[in-house]
Design a protein around this motif. Sequence first.
Motif, short mmCIF file in Angstrom:
data_model
loop_
_atom_site.label_atom_id
_atom_site.label_comp_id
_atom_site.label_asym_id
_atom_site.label_seq_id
_atom_site.Cartn_x
_atom_site.Cartn_y
_atom_site.Cartn_z
N GLY A 43 6.49 -2.12 2.95
CA GLY A 43 5.95 -2.93 1.87
C GLY A 43 6.78 -4.18 1.66
N ALA A 44 6.28 -5.04 0.76
CA ALA A 44 6.95 -6.32 0.52
C ALA A 44 8.39 -6.12 0.03
CB ALA A 44 6.16 -7.13 -0.48
N PHE A 45 8.60 -5.02 -0.69
CA PHE A 45 9.96 -4.78 -1.23
C PHE A 45 10.99 -4.66 -0.11
CE2 PHE A 45 12.57 -3.77 -4.83
CZ PHE A 45 13.58 -2.96 -4.32
N GLU A 46 10.57 -4.22 1.07
CA GLU A 46 11.49 -4.04 2.21
C GLU A 46 11.69 -5.31 3.03
OE1 GLU A 46 9.06 -1.56 1.56
OE2 GLU A 46 10.67 -0.47 0.56
N ILE A 47 10.96 -6.36 2.74
CA ILE A 47 11.08 -7.60 3.53
C ILE A 47 12.49 -8.17 3.49
CG2 ILE A 47 10.34 -10.02 3.64
CD1 ILE A 47 7.49 -9.07 2.98
N GLY A 75 3.42 -10.90 3.43
CA GLY A 75 3.06 -9.67 2.73
C GLY A 75 1.98 -9.96 1.71
N VAL A 76 1.45 -8.89 1.14
CA VAL A 76 0.38 -9.03 0.12
C VAL A 76 0.66 -8.06 -1.02
CG1 VAL A 76 -2.09 -8.90 -0.35
CG2 VAL A 76 -1.28 -9.67 1.91
N VAL A 77 0.92 -8.62 -2.19
CA VAL A 77 1.18 -7.80 -3.38
C VAL A 77 0.01 -8.01 -4.33
CG1 VAL A 77 2.85 -7.28 -5.20
CG2 VAL A 77 3.64 -8.22 -3.02
N ILE A 78 -0.68 -6.93 -4.65
CA ILE A 78 -1.89 -7.03 -5.48
C ILE A 78 -1.67 -6.23 -6.76
CG2 ILE A 78 -4.38 -6.64 -5.64
CD1 ILE A 78 -4.46 -6.61 -2.57
N ARG A 79 -1.94 -6.86 -7.88
CA ARG A 79 -1.70 -6.20 -9.17
C ARG A 79 -2.51 -4.92 -9.27
NH1 ARG A 79 0.55 -7.39 -13.76
NH2 ARG A 79 0.76 -9.64 -13.40
N1 LIG Z 1 2.09 -2.20 -4.50
C1 LIG Z 1 2.51 -2.91 -3.40
C2 LIG Z 1 3.65 -2.55 -2.68
N2 LIG Z 1 4.38 -1.47 -3.06
C3 LIG Z 1 5.32 -0.82 -2.16
C4 LIG Z 1 6.71 -1.49 -2.16
O1 LIG Z 1 6.66 -2.77 -1.52
C5 LIG Z 1 7.70 -0.61 -1.39
O2 LIG Z 1 7.28 -0.51 -0.04
C6 LIG Z 1 7.81 0.78 -1.99
O3 LIG Z 1 8.16 0.65 -3.36
C7 LIG Z 1 8.85 1.64 -1.26
O4 LIG Z 1 10.12 1.04 -1.32
N3 LIG Z 1 4.04 -3.26 -1.61
C8 LIG Z 1 3.30 -4.36 -1.20
O5 LIG Z 1 3.66 -5.01 -0.20
N4 LIG Z 1 2.19 -4.73 -1.90
C9 LIG Z 1 1.77 -4.03 -3.00
O6 LIG Z 1 0.73 -4.41 -3.61
#
Ligand SMILES: Nc1c(NC[C@H](O)[C@H](O)[C@H](O)CO)[nH]c(=O)[nH]c1=O
Length: 154
Positions: free
Chosen positions: A55-59, A78-82
């Motif tokens: 996920g984006a958090f690991e980028i 990455g794509v983060v969607i509310r």
């Molecule tokens: N909800 C989204 C996430 N959530 C996952 C986190 O990025 C991460 O992988 C997880 O918390 C484990 O560490 N990631 C996205 O890229 N986009 C989202 O909408």
Amino acid sequence: MKVIEGVFDGKGLKFAIVVSRFNSFFSEKLLEGALDALKRHNVEEENIDVFKVPGAFEIPFITKKLIKKDYDAIIALGVVIRGETYHFEVVANEVSKGVAQINIESNIPVTFGVVTSETLEQSIDRSGAKAGNKGFEAAMAAIEMANLNKQLKE
Ligand SMILES: Nc1c(NC[C@H](O)[C@H](O)[C@H](O)CO)[nH]c(=O)[nH]c1=O
Ligand SMILES: CC(=O)[C@@H](O)COP(=O)(O)O
């Protein structure tokens, strides 16, 4: 007056793309856009490496390791969607803060192609529909910044 800016020729430059798999329906489109931009601007296929993270958090974690390698630029996608909770803010803010911090610490540019959208439609529009492809845009910025950075190192 001198104006120093990077050109859009990627020949001989090496790029790493870090792309998150979460919302892969959209993030794969961003990857396609980035690869299209690089190849159409003379970047050789052997000079492109793609790293996939959950996920984006690991980028930021992978990106920080890659700045020590011999890339000329790194592209973060990455794509983060509310959803229903505050998690959107946490993920969106931390990935942007992390990439920005790495840019400050690094000798190579990291461009930001992480879509942070309120709705699915906003994600659709930014992964190749009416608002363009943010992956293509991030790759173009990477080519320009890599060339500008090379000029400043000379
Ligand atoms: N909800 C989204 C996430 N959530 C996952 C986190 O990025 C991460 O992988 C997880 O918390 C484990 O560490 N990631 C996205 O890229 N986009 C989202 O909408
Ligand atoms: C950005 C996110 O983490 C989000 O997609 C998660 O959805 P929810 O807030 O409903 O758990």
